[in-house]
Design an enzyme around this catalytic site. Structure first.
Site, PDB file in Angstrom:
ATOM      1  N   GLY A  73       0.827  -1.199   0.000  1.00 54.21           N
ATOM      2  CA  GLY A  73       0.000   0.000   0.000  1.00 54.21           C
ATOM      3  C   GLY A  73       0.859   1.245   0.000  1.00 54.21           C
ATOM      4  O   GLY A  73       2.087   1.192  -0.105  1.00 54.21           O
ATOM      5  N   GLY A  75       1.364   5.242   1.885  1.00 54.20           N
ATOM      6  CA  GLY A  75       1.046   6.083   3.021  1.00 54.20           C
ATOM      7  C   GLY A  75       1.179   7.540   2.661  1.00 54.20           C
ATOM      8  O   GLY A  75       1.169   7.924   1.493  1.00 54.20           O
ATOM      9  N   MET A  77       3.685   9.469   2.813  1.00 58.14           N
ATOM     10  CA  MET A  77       4.941   9.905   2.191  1.00 58.14           C
ATOM     11  C   MET A  77       5.588   8.873   1.282  1.00 58.14           C
ATOM     12  O   MET A  77       6.565   9.177   0.612  1.00 58.14           O
ATOM     13  CB  MET A  77       5.942  10.290   3.287  1.00 58.14           C
ATOM     14  CG  MET A  77       5.543  11.535   4.049  1.00 58.14           C
ATOM     15  SD  MET A  77       6.806  12.042   5.229  1.00 58.14           S
ATOM     16  CE  MET A  77       6.691  10.735   6.436  1.00 58.14           C
ATOM     17  N   GLY A  78       5.099   7.641   1.262  1.00 57.94           N
ATOM     18  CA  GLY A  78       5.793   6.662   0.453  1.00 57.94           C
ATOM     19  C   GLY A  78       5.010   5.388   0.244  1.00 57.94           C
ATOM     20  O   GLY A  78       3.813   5.316   0.502  1.00 57.94           O
ATOM     21  N   VAL A  80       4.757   1.061   0.691  1.00 59.26           N
ATOM     22  CA  VAL A  80       5.081  -0.008   1.630  1.00 59.26           C
ATOM     23  C   VAL A  80       5.017  -1.338   0.894  1.00 59.26           C
ATOM     24  O   VAL A  80       4.043  -1.629   0.201  1.00 59.26           O
ATOM     25  CB  VAL A  80       4.115  -0.023   2.836  1.00 59.26           C
ATOM     26  CG1 VAL A  80       4.519  -1.100   3.834  1.00 59.26           C
ATOM     27  CG2 VAL A  80       4.091   1.351   3.510  1.00 59.26           C
ATOM     28  N   LYS A  95       9.209   0.632   4.045  1.00 54.00           N
ATOM     29  CA  LYS A  95       8.483   1.823   3.616  1.00 54.00           C
ATOM     30  C   LYS A  95       9.471   2.724   2.909  1.00 54.00           C
ATOM     31  O   LYS A  95      10.478   3.139   3.510  1.00 54.00           O
ATOM     32  CB  LYS A  95       7.859   2.532   4.812  1.00 54.00           C
ATOM     33  CG  LYS A  95       7.065   3.776   4.452  1.00 54.00           C
ATOM     34  CD  LYS A  95       6.389   4.351   5.686  1.00 54.00           C
ATOM     35  CE  LYS A  95       5.558   5.581   5.343  1.00 54.00           C
ATOM     36  NZ  LYS A  95       4.876   6.121   6.540  1.00 54.00           N
ATOM     37  N   ASP A 189      -2.557  10.851  13.502  1.00 51.88           N
ATOM     38  CA  ASP A 189      -3.301  10.339  12.341  1.00 51.88           C
ATOM     39  C   ASP A 189      -3.956   8.996  12.654  1.00 51.88           C
ATOM     40  O   ASP A 189      -3.874   8.050  11.869  1.00 51.88           O
ATOM     41  CB  ASP A 189      -2.378  10.221  11.135  1.00 51.88           C
ATOM     42  CG  ASP A 189      -3.148  10.184   9.815  1.00 51.88           C
ATOM     43  OD1 ASP A 189      -4.313  10.626   9.790  1.00 51.88           O
ATOM     44  OD2 ASP A 189      -2.596   9.708   8.813  1.00 51.88           O
TER      45      ASP A 189
END
Length: 456
Positions: A73, A75, A77-78, A80, A95, A189
């Site tokens: 998936g 996130g 910023m990047g 995974v 990640k 978050d």
């Protein structure tokens, strides 16, 4: 992922004149309800993006050490991915920041901060992070691999959780939050996408990409996911553990109802709702206790000082769980009949249920299952979909017909245990007399949850 609400980190023109209530965003793309600025604009070139995608293809060796297994998936910023760490032959997760360090130094600093903060926390309900590395200029973090779906996917399949299941999961989230807050870390978050839930119903907090420390000087940025952000985040005030508590309250509301507490059509309306609005009352028709409803309201208090801390909220949840357990103690000892030709499966299910106080009988075929059903009048029947029997009862469908024709047994729930090849046939199975379907491989949580709901 496309079905996830995006996290954003955005600087803003902060207007601190008296009377100012709403933030003024820096001009940028996607300042709508479903799409917001994820971070400071990145200057990634198409060549850089293509190079990273090639490096993360399954089978590729990333950073001369990690053999990519699959994409998990994306996130804030990047990306995974699951990967085999070939130096120790172990499956982990990595990640990868979506831009080389030199192209976005600010993003790299946040990425490094994620590692520093997450590594402080050592707790069963928090995904463990290991190290920071670089591959072709792309920073990456190695972390614990959890074989699990996030809560958003579970909710997409189920709609919502019953109260006790929600509290069981939420209790673990609070334990992880308490550990983070004890270390001075504020996640910022908390939302369903950032809670993983494995087949044994163990919950893990993940993605500290926008986390901060209570000791850091206040930074003028918005960070989080709008539907879950606390009022103080929108007012540009200092964040604190109470900020995570508010988001966790929204999370619990979503788990119990399947909906968000505010139904809005724009980002502006979402901000207004969190600042001044009253959450939509939880439907009185839902079987949710007054105390659980009160807990949600307390955690979502507009004033951060009025919210319980993680330890206090955890105590309240524990009392609710203990009370439910004591109320169900009379139901323990209920009879459960297992009909399964697989000795290993039968033994596993029997062990789980007997450890939880149920009386269990086992039949290896449908004919013996009929005999035991008439003899013992069970409260619940767990039956393998592939079961076969003797000449009188040739298979599972015949078993269902026999059970449904008997006045004493026709109201006994029959839960079918099957492979995922029968997904999509739930309606036909229900018409045949199946009360619920459990898909193999089964975990402890699957068995106990189905038994609790059907046998009490």
């Amino acid at each position: 992922m496309a079905d996830e609400a995006p996290t954003f980190v955005s600087t803003a023109d902060f207007d601190d004149r008296p009377g100012t209530t709403l933030p003024t965003f820096v001009a940028g793309e996607g300042l709508g309800h479903d799409s917001v600025v994820r971070s400071a604009k990145r200057s990634r070139t198409r060549d850089a993006a293509a190079a990273l995608e090639l490096m993360l293809q399954p089978g590729a060796v990333f950073g001369r050490r990690y053999r990519i297994q699959k994409f998990l998936g994306s996130g804030a910023m990047g990306y995974v991915c699951a990967a085999i760490d070939e130096s120790i032959d172990e499956l982990i997760a990595i990640k990868v920041l979506s831009a080389p360090m030199q192209e976005d130094p600010a993003a790299f600093e946040r990425f490094k901060n994620e590692l520093k903060l997450a590594r402080r926390i050592r707790h069963r309900n928090v995904v463990q992070t290991f190290d920071l590395g670089f591959a072709e200029g792309y920073p990456f973090i190695s972390m614990e691999y959890i074989d699990a779906d996030n809560l958003l996917k579970h909710l997409a399949r189920r709609g919502k959780f019953d109260e006790q299941t929600a509290l069981h999961i939420f209790r673990q989230v609070l334990r992880g939050l308490r550990a983070a807050h004890d270390c001075g870390v504020v996640h910022r978050d908390i939302k369903p996408e950032n809670i993983l839930l494995n087949k044994d119903r163990i919950a893990f907090i993940t993605d500290f990409g926008v986390a901060t420390s209570e000791n850091l000087v206040r930074r003028r940025e918005y960070a989080g996911t709008p539907d879950y952000m606390a009022p103080e985040q929108w007012r540009f005030e200092d964040v604190a553990p109470a900020t995570d508590i508010y988001s966790a309250g929204v999370l619990l509301y979503k788990m119990l109802t399947g909906n968000l507490p505010f139904r809005t059509d724009s980002l502006h309306d979402t901000i207004e709702a969190h600042l001044y609005g009253t959450p939509e009352p939880i439907d009185e028709a839902l079987p949710i206790s007054h105390d659980t409803r009160a807990l949600v309201a307390a955690m979502m208090a507009k004033d951060a000082a009025e919210r319980p801390n993680a330890a206090a909220a955890l105590e309240r949840v524990q009392r609710l769980v203990d009370r439910a357990r004591s109320m169900m103690s009379a139901a323990k000892g209920a009879k459960v009949l297992i009909i399964d030709h697989d000795d290993d499966d039968s033994c596993f299910i029997r062990t789980v249920l007997e450890a939880d106080g149920y009386r269990v009988s086992v039949a290896a075929n449908a004919r013996d299952g009929v005999d035991l059903a008439f003899e013992q009048s069970p409260s619940l029947i767990l039956m393998d979909a592939r079961i076969r029997g003797g000449s009188d009862v040739p298979d599972g469908l015949a078993f269902l017909r026999v059970v449904r024709s008997d006045e004493k047994l026709r109201n006994v729930p029959v839960v079918l245990m099957t492979e995922k090849t029968l997904i999509g046939m739930e309606g036909e199975l229900a018409r045949a007399g199946v009360a619920d379907v459990l898909y193999k491989p089964l975990g402890n949580g699957d068995i106990l949850e189905a038994t609790k709901l059907m046998a009490t």
